[in-house]
Design a protein around this motif. Sequence first.
Motif, PDB file in Angstrom:
ATOM      1  N   SER A   1      -8.446   6.019   5.827  1.00 44.19           N
ATOM      2  CA  SER A   1      -9.409   5.514   4.842  1.00 44.19           C
ATOM      3  C   SER A   1     -10.241   6.627   4.222  1.00 44.19           C
ATOM      4  O   SER A   1     -10.860   6.432   3.172  1.00 44.19           O
ATOM      5  CB  SER A   1     -10.329   4.477   5.488  1.00 44.19           C
ATOM      6  OG  SER A   1     -11.081   5.048   6.546  1.00 44.19           O
ATOM      7  N   ALA A   2     -10.267   7.809   4.861  1.00 47.88           N
ATOM      8  CA  ALA A   2     -10.978   8.943   4.277  1.00 47.88           C
ATOM      9  C   ALA A   2     -10.225   9.524   3.082  1.00 47.88           C
ATOM     10  O   ALA A   2     -10.797  10.250   2.275  1.00 47.88           O
ATOM     11  CB  ALA A   2     -11.187  10.029   5.333  1.00 47.88           C
TER      12      ALA A   2
ATOM     13  N   VAL B   1      -9.068   7.573   9.826  1.00 44.53           N
ATOM     14  CA  VAL B   1      -8.585   8.825   9.230  1.00 44.53           C
ATOM     15  C   VAL B   1      -7.973   8.548   7.866  1.00 44.53           C
ATOM     16  O   VAL B   1      -8.269   9.235   6.880  1.00 44.53           O
ATOM     17  CB  VAL B   1      -7.551   9.501  10.157  1.00 44.53           C
ATOM     18  CG1 VAL B   1      -6.919  10.709   9.465  1.00 44.53           C
ATOM     19  CG2 VAL B   1      -8.196   9.925  11.471  1.00 44.53           C
TER      20      VAL B   1
ATOM     21  N   SER C   1      -7.846   4.185  -0.452  1.00 41.56           N
ATOM     22  CA  SER C   1      -8.338   2.812  -0.279  1.00 41.56           C
ATOM     23  C   SER C   1      -7.192   1.806  -0.348  1.00 41.56           C
ATOM     24  O   SER C   1      -7.411   0.601  -0.260  1.00 41.56           O
ATOM     25  CB  SER C   1      -9.375   2.484  -1.366  1.00 41.56           C
ATOM     26  OG  SER C   1      -8.808   2.652  -2.659  1.00 41.56           O
TER      27      SER C   1
END
Length: 355
Positions: free
Chosen positions: A250-251, A248, A254
């Motif tokens: 990483s959406a 979740v 970064s």
Amino acid sequence: ILGNGLVLLLLFTVLTSAMAYLSMRPLLMAIGASEHTIGYAMDYLSVYLLGTLFVEVSVGLNTFINTQGRPGIAMCSVVIGALLNIGLDPLFIFVFGMGVKGAALATILSQACSAWWVLHFLTSRKATLRIERRYMRPDRRIIGATLALGVSPFIMASTESLVGFVLNSGLKVYGDIYISALAIMQSAMLAVSVPLTGFAQGFIPIVSYNYGHGNRERVKDCFKIVVRVMFSFNLLLVLFMILFPGLVASAFTSDERLIATVEHTLPVFLAGMTIFGLQRACQNMFVALGQAKVSVFIALLRKVILLVPLALLLPRWMGVMGVYAAEGVSDAAAAVCCTLIFIWQFPRILRKMAR
């Protein structure tokens, strides 16, 4: 109702936008902005507020298209705004080098197109209900009834902002990364709350219609469908987020440190949301059944009565995790209380219909 609704929409949009613009910096700092982020926040908000009227018109009047049984046209207004926003964002941010201001400009331009689409339909001969100047004269009875039923969803939305003040102020002490983690988690929660809000906008008129006609069986059938859909949809998505918090996070980013922070805090933050579909179903049923006072109490219970005090008290014993735990505890407690109240009140409402 359409004419008075449009007048109220314009009035409240101008008033709230002006208030936000005049108190922009202290407002953003109170929400949780720091000296490192206040510049970005002010850049975005100063542009966005100029186009708030477009946003409110497209969103607020869209319900009057749905009410006429034209969901396809209503959906087009949403799709137009979304697709334009997706296309204009990279153009203004990267190609024109406008940064955060470009993101805000992309939003208001796309919403202006959506607003034009909505107004064009509601003033055309295709509409069953059209905007006409003669019906825009304020009517105290209509405004009073509108505000009485609208106060519950208003409190639900506005208390989210109040909670933003409290949670971000509490997290500010521990560093910007925890505020960023909260922003990611709240954004992820929109994947759950926005579809359920749309579903509620669809079923409330159906329940209200059958309640007004005294059709008890249809009202009960509607509730069975509503509670199954809202509870299961909410449960499945929240469990997915709890089990895969890194995915979740990483959406949205970064940054490894930020992803690690979300992985650590998200399960605690969303633990109480697993059963929150029950509250959404029951509270919106109360709105559909004209039970404004009960719905207002439930809206206040979760955010004002429970969450705010918990967000101030729990960090004393749990540190930064106490801020996130306050959300989980208040969500679970409010869902249980709301369900119990509905179990007690719903049979009484049905008996009243029978009489």
